[in-house]
Design a protein around this motif. Structure first.
Motif, PDB file in Angstrom:
ATOM      1  N   PHE A   1      25.481 -66.481   3.624  1.00 41.11           N
ATOM      2  CA  PHE A   1      25.036 -67.401   3.030  1.00 41.11           C
ATOM      3  C   PHE A   1      23.315 -67.842   3.634  1.00 41.11           C
ATOM      4  O   PHE A   1      22.587 -68.185   2.320  1.00 41.11           O
ATOM      5  N   ASN A   2      23.211 -68.035   4.615  1.00 46.55           N
ATOM      6  CA  ASN A   2      21.493 -68.131   5.033  1.00 46.55           C
ATOM      7  C   ASN A   2      20.799 -67.097   4.561  1.00 46.55           C
ATOM      8  O   ASN A   2      19.383 -67.402   4.143  1.00 46.55           O
ATOM      9  N   ARG A   3      21.249 -66.046   4.472  1.00 43.59           N
ATOM     10  CA  ARG A   3      20.275 -64.842   4.203  1.00 43.59           C
ATOM     11  C   ARG A   3      19.948 -64.923   2.892  1.00 43.59           C
ATOM     12  O   ARG A   3      19.075 -64.781   2.279  1.00 43.59           O
ATOM     13  N   GLN A   4      21.047 -65.023   1.982  1.00 44.20           N
ATOM     14  CA  GLN A   4      20.616 -65.093   0.354  1.00 44.20           C
ATOM     15  C   GLN A   4      19.979 -66.489   0.079  1.00 44.20           C
ATOM     16  O   GLN A   4      19.192 -66.397  -0.897  1.00 44.20           O
ATOM     17  N   PHE A   5      20.293 -67.351   1.068  1.00 44.74           N
ATOM     18  CA  PHE A   5      19.430 -68.799   0.411  1.00 44.74           C
ATOM     19  C   PHE A   5      17.949 -68.447   0.685  1.00 44.74           C
ATOM     20  O   PHE A   5      17.249 -69.031   0.090  1.00 44.74           O
ATOM     21  N   LYS A   6      17.569 -67.865   1.699  1.00 48.59           N
ATOM     22  CA  LYS A   6      16.144 -67.572   2.289  1.00 48.59           C
ATOM     23  C   LYS A   6      15.673 -66.694   1.317  1.00 48.59           C
ATOM     24  O   LYS A   6      14.430 -66.787   0.728  1.00 48.59           O
ATOM     25  N   ILE A   7      16.382 -65.717   0.618  1.00 46.69           N
ATOM     26  CA  ILE A   7      15.914 -64.796  -0.414  1.00 46.69           C
ATOM     27  C   ILE A   7      15.604 -65.591  -1.491  1.00 46.69           C
ATOM     28  O   ILE A   7      14.522 -65.267  -2.340  1.00 46.69           O
ATOM     29  N   ILE A   8      16.570 -66.439  -2.005  1.00 47.76           N
ATOM     30  CA  ILE A   8      16.646 -66.917  -3.318  1.00 47.76           C
ATOM     31  C   ILE A   8      15.279 -68.178  -3.340  1.00 47.76           C
ATOM     32  O   ILE A   8      14.634 -68.496  -4.368  1.00 47.76           O
ATOM     33  N   LYS A   9      15.639 -68.910  -2.254  1.00 45.80           N
ATOM     34  CA  LYS A   9      14.794 -70.282  -2.018  1.00 45.80           C
ATOM     35  C   LYS A   9      13.536 -70.367  -1.119  1.00 45.80           C
ATOM     36  O   LYS A   9      12.857 -71.322  -0.969  1.00 45.80           O
ATOM     37  N   LYS A  10      13.198 -69.108  -0.540  1.00 43.17           N
ATOM     38  CA  LYS A  10      12.173 -68.836   0.348  1.00 43.17           C
ATOM     39  C   LYS A  10      12.181 -69.848   1.547  1.00 43.17           C
ATOM     40  O   LYS A  10      11.007 -70.254   2.086  1.00 43.17           O
TER      41      LYS A  10
ATOM     42  N   GLU B   1      22.456 -66.360  -7.214  1.00 43.23           N
ATOM     43  CA  GLU B   1      21.750 -67.568  -7.683  1.00 43.23           C
ATOM     44  C   GLU B   1      22.561 -68.602  -8.341  1.00 43.23           C
ATOM     45  O   GLU B   1      22.259 -69.728  -7.991  1.00 43.23           O
ATOM     46  N   ILE B   2      23.631 -68.328  -8.823  1.00 44.99           N
ATOM     47  CA  ILE B   2      24.389 -69.473  -9.370  1.00 44.99           C
ATOM     48  C   ILE B   2      25.020 -70.409  -8.121  1.00 44.99           C
ATOM     49  O   ILE B   2      24.948 -71.722  -8.015  1.00 44.99           O
ATOM     50  N   ARG B   3      25.613 -69.369  -7.079  1.00 44.17           N
ATOM     51  CA  ARG B   3      26.228 -70.162  -6.077  1.00 44.17           C
ATOM     52  C   ARG B   3      25.104 -70.987  -5.124  1.00 44.17           C
ATOM     53  O   ARG B   3      25.361 -72.113  -4.838  1.00 44.17           O
ATOM     54  N   ILE B   4      23.795 -70.363  -5.042  1.00 45.34           N
ATOM     55  CA  ILE B   4      22.961 -71.094  -4.229  1.00 45.34           C
ATOM     56  C   ILE B   4      22.491 -72.316  -4.893  1.00 45.34           C
ATOM     57  O   ILE B   4      22.145 -73.300  -4.299  1.00 45.34           O
ATOM     58  N   GLY B   5      22.553 -72.274  -6.435  1.00 45.46           N
ATOM     59  CA  GLY B   5      22.069 -73.385  -7.181  1.00 45.46           C
ATOM     60  C   GLY B   5      23.139 -74.448  -6.955  1.00 45.46           C
ATOM     61  O   GLY B   5      22.435 -75.536  -6.639  1.00 45.46           O
ATOM     62  N   TYR B   6      24.194 -74.180  -6.933  1.00 47.09           N
ATOM     63  CA  TYR B   6      25.142 -75.191  -6.555  1.00 47.09           C
ATOM     64  C   TYR B   6      25.292 -75.642  -5.282  1.00 47.09           C
ATOM     65  O   TYR B   6      25.579 -76.996  -4.780  1.00 47.09           O
ATOM     66  N   ALA B   7      24.949 -74.910  -4.032  1.00 42.65           N
ATOM     67  CA  ALA B   7      24.872 -75.156  -2.732  1.00 42.65           C
ATOM     68  C   ALA B   7      23.669 -76.172  -2.607  1.00 42.65           C
ATOM     69  O   ALA B   7      23.810 -77.043  -1.891  1.00 42.65           O
ATOM     70  N   CYS B   8      22.468 -75.843  -3.142  1.00 46.69           N
ATOM     71  CA  CYS B   8      21.369 -76.897  -3.199  1.00 46.69           C
ATOM     72  C   CYS B   8      21.705 -78.386  -3.673  1.00 46.69           C
ATOM     73  O   CYS B   8      21.437 -79.103  -2.932  1.00 46.69           O
ATOM     74  N   ARG B   9      22.639 -78.598  -4.790  1.00 45.21           N
ATOM     75  CA  ARG B   9      23.217 -79.798  -4.935  1.00 45.21           C
ATOM     76  C   ARG B   9      24.014 -80.477  -3.936  1.00 45.21           C
ATOM     77  O   ARG B   9      23.778 -81.403  -3.613  1.00 45.21           O
ATOM     78  N   LEU B  10      24.783 -79.769  -3.186  1.00 45.95           N
ATOM     79  CA  LEU B  10      25.826 -80.149  -2.282  1.00 45.95           C
ATOM     80  C   LEU B  10      24.850 -80.491  -0.980  1.00 45.95           C
ATOM     81  O   LEU B  10      25.326 -81.418  -0.187  1.00 45.95           O
ATOM     82  N   LEU B  11      23.980 -79.678  -0.623  1.00 49.87           N
ATOM     83  CA  LEU B  11      23.075 -79.913   0.461  1.00 49.87           C
ATOM     84  C   LEU B  11      22.366 -81.169   0.526  1.00 49.87           C
ATOM     85  O   LEU B  11      22.267 -81.954   1.307  1.00 49.87           O
ATOM     86  N   LEU B  12      21.880 -81.331  -0.554  1.00 52.86           N
ATOM     87  CA  LEU B  12      21.279 -82.822  -0.805  1.00 52.86           C
ATOM     88  C   LEU B  12      22.285 -83.941  -0.879  1.00 52.86           C
ATOM     89  O   LEU B  12      21.656 -85.210  -0.604  1.00 52.86           O
TER      90      LEU B  12
END
Length: 289
Positions: free
Chosen positions: A266-275, A234-245
């Motif tokens: 990465f894609n799998r965890q992103f979908k689990i956390i961000k749907k 969740e920490i990693r994906i949260g930071y990834a969201c910032r970089l994506l935008l």
């Protein structure tokens, strides 16, 4: 990275402090203090860490961080470059919940502010802040005494009525920090925030807590309501969201930047956390903005 208790106490001749923080970058310290902190970003951009929340900050952003909530303002790497001419600047106001007296905010007319201060323990980012609101905060620097206090109350009142905001830390983190403050898990959280881009294992963080992996795993899940691996993701994906935008690098590069070993995971965890997928996340949020 040690969690620091920072002294933000106010002088005897005032009930709250307001200061300008300006330099090449903000002080990179994971810290907390008994005062609430209202921050207006005047220059620079980067990432703020509030509890287990990860959020981008930039010029014009306003945040309220609650009492004893760990946080850190981390400028982008370009602000730490030797040849950089970039500047970071913010206004920070520190105040205690009872800064106008023990029972002042218990009055019926002030109860909404008392509830507002309680919400701040999660960290709040106010969205679509106007330039006028930023200027009202800046004007506080020129005021004294009664006028300064009344103006600050007006600012707090307007922010408390704002419907467009984002809470940053999770309930699980706030509860766990209150339970373990300065003892076991605070060292672990601080270590995770410093090293989340690296391959940090359960065994490694268990050693930080002076526990074996099995015992630590049980404690972490009981306190946070999630496994260590889920928390780290969740920490990693949260930071990834910032970089994506920001759209400065592609999805594959972001995958490795935030600590994942391969794009499929990465894609799998992103979908689990961000749907949703990373590409869908970009389209949805850029469309809304």
């Amino acid at each position: 990275m040690k969690l620091h208790l920072i002294d933000r106490s106010t002088p005897r001749d005032t009930s709250f402090t307001i200061r300008v923080n300006e330099g090449a970058n903000f002080l990179k310290i994971w810290h907390y203090h008994p005062e609430l902190e209202l921050v207006a970003i005047l220059k620079s951009e980067g990432t703020c860490f509030v509890g287990d929340g990860v959020e981008k900050f930039e010029k014009g952003d306003v945040f309220l961080v609650g009492k004893d909530t760990p946080h850190m303002w981390l400028n982008d790497e370009s602000y730490f470059a030797k040849e950089s001419i970039l500047k970071a600047k913010s206004i920070a106001i520190h105040f205690k919940k009872d800064f106008l007296g023990t029972h002042f905010f218990d009055a019926p007319e002030m109860m909404h502010l008392s509830e507002f201060f309680n919400k701040a323990r999660f960290g709040i980012k106010f969205l679509n802040v106007t330039q006028k609101q930023i200027e009202e905060i800046q004007i506080l620097l020129e005021l004294k005494g009664f006028e300064k206090t009344i103006s600050f109350l007006r600012i707090l009142n307007k922010l408390s009525l704002c419907k467009n905001y984002k809470s940053l830390a999770s309930l699980g983190y706030i509860k766990s920090f209150q339970i373990t403050k300065n003892k076991t898990l605070d060292k672990v959280y601080a270590y995770i925030f410093k090293h989340f881009k690296e391959n940090i294992t359960l065994v490694e963080v268990a050693k930080i807590a002076n526990m074996n992996a099995t015992a630590f795993s049980r404690l972490f899940k009981r306190v946070n309501g999630k496994t260590y691996s889920r928390y780290l993701s969740e920490i990693r994906i949260g930071y990834a969201c910032r970089l994506l935008l920001e759209q400065k690098v592609n999805i594959s590069e972001i995958c490795y930047e935030v600590g994942f070993n391969n794009v499929s995971n990465f894609n799998r965890q992103f979908k689990i956390i961000k749907k949703c997928s990373p590409s869908s996340y970009i389209k949805t949020h850029l469309k809304n903005n």
